[in-house]
Design an enzyme around this catalytic site. Sequence first.
Site, short mmCIF file in Angstrom:
data_model
loop_
_atom_site.label_atom_id
_atom_site.label_comp_id
_atom_site.label_asym_id
_atom_site.label_seq_id
_atom_site.Cartn_x
_atom_site.Cartn_y
_atom_site.Cartn_z
N SER A 201 -10.72 43.28 1.88
CA SER A 201 -9.27 43.04 1.87
C SER A 201 -9.00 41.55 1.68
CB SER A 201 -8.65 43.57 3.17
OG SER A 201 -7.24 43.59 3.05
N ASN A 202 -7.79 41.11 1.96
CA ASN A 202 -7.43 39.70 1.81
C ASN A 202 -6.50 39.29 2.94
OD1 ASN A 202 -4.58 40.19 0.92
ND2 ASN A 202 -5.67 41.27 -0.71
N ARG A 203 -6.08 38.04 2.94
CA ARG A 203 -5.35 37.50 4.08
C ARG A 203 -3.85 37.77 4.06
NH1 ARG A 203 -8.70 34.37 6.99
NH2 ARG A 203 -10.49 33.47 5.91
#
Length: 393
Positions: A201-203
Amino acid sequence: MLGVTGSIAAYKAAAIASGLTQQGALVDVVMTREATEFVRPLTFEALTHRPVVSDVLALLPGWEIAHVAMAHDADIFVVAPATAHTIAKLALGLADDPVSATGLSTQAPGVLAPAMETGMWQHPATQAHIGTLRQRGWIIVAPESGRLASGAVGEGRMAAPERIVDVVKHVAARGGDFAGWKVAVTAGGTREAVDPVRFLSNRSSGKMGQAVAEAARDRGAEVVLISTVSLPRLEGVELLAVESADEMADAVLGALDRVDALVMSAAVADFKPAAKAGEKIKRRDGTPQLLLVPTVDVLSTAKARRAETGRPLIVGFAAETQNLLANAREKASRWEVDLVVANDVSLEGSGFGSDMNQVTILRSSGENLDLPLMPKIDVAHRLLDELVKLRRR
Ligand code: CTP
């Protein structure tokens, strides 16, 4: 107008008065005598900087009957907390205290937040009165289950003040400059499954998309929020919960034909694992090699569909950590969407996870709108201002 009646939840009405005042509303408080036993009028006067009426016979300077004059001025009448007794009076048209008398004299839309013991709430008499008020157009903010004043646990606790403020904002949005618009907003980072317990995933926190959904709702739009994160539910916003890029693509394409604008603030993964392991990958089996494949490009797919239907307006987001403007400009010319919001996500206190954001909005005319660091909700409103201009054109 905020009507406060005699329930222990009256102390939470202070948070409602404060919340509405902070949102820019002028809040006139009317109280029953019993409510003043729980909270003094001074509390509300200090929060709203306006006089509080707790006597049905009170007069304003100029001999106007206070609650009647206020009731005529009101845009929305909120009764929170509403006791079983007040609910009965409102349904029957009794008017022997400032709150029920306001209910009878105002033309404003009403919002009611009941608070009482479970038995009183579930009693057929109360439910019949609630039914009557609903039929007359009152919006009922259903009580929640939880700890009650008696110590018992059950249904009847007044809804949280934040939720009541959110309902009022939704009611206040009627007739805003987005009335008649349907807007789809994507939010959050997608999760691409590696195995049943792990994902890539990402932030992205989803806060920017949530802010756009809230701002559009507050201006009268019908909003569908396609989100990967669970942020507080927005009243009046249709929520489609998704996880992966594939699910987000399905939801966006499903909504596309019924919206006037699509705001793509989600950080959609560009790559996903080629295959999801059926069981948790075990450490004893050694370091796995992860093969990635590209995900579906939601923006391009949406644009291709738009070529046939002519709608909706599309806003893309460009998240960059370097050469913000050059990279965003390159994306803008490649995507050919209506607006691109360029976002330097490497700046401290801005972008991913923050409540603040500093963006540049790239218009298709080539003219940029450079915005200073500001709360995401303000960025959202500036973006909507741009959409309004585009639609007028
Ligand atoms: N986006 C999308 N589908 C994807 C990936 C991204 O629709 N599979 C959308 C995002 O919602 C966003 C925009 O494309 O509005 C830009 O994402 P970004 O990662 O900044 O752009 P990329 O073209 O993927 O460029 P980069 O090489 O910087 O990742």
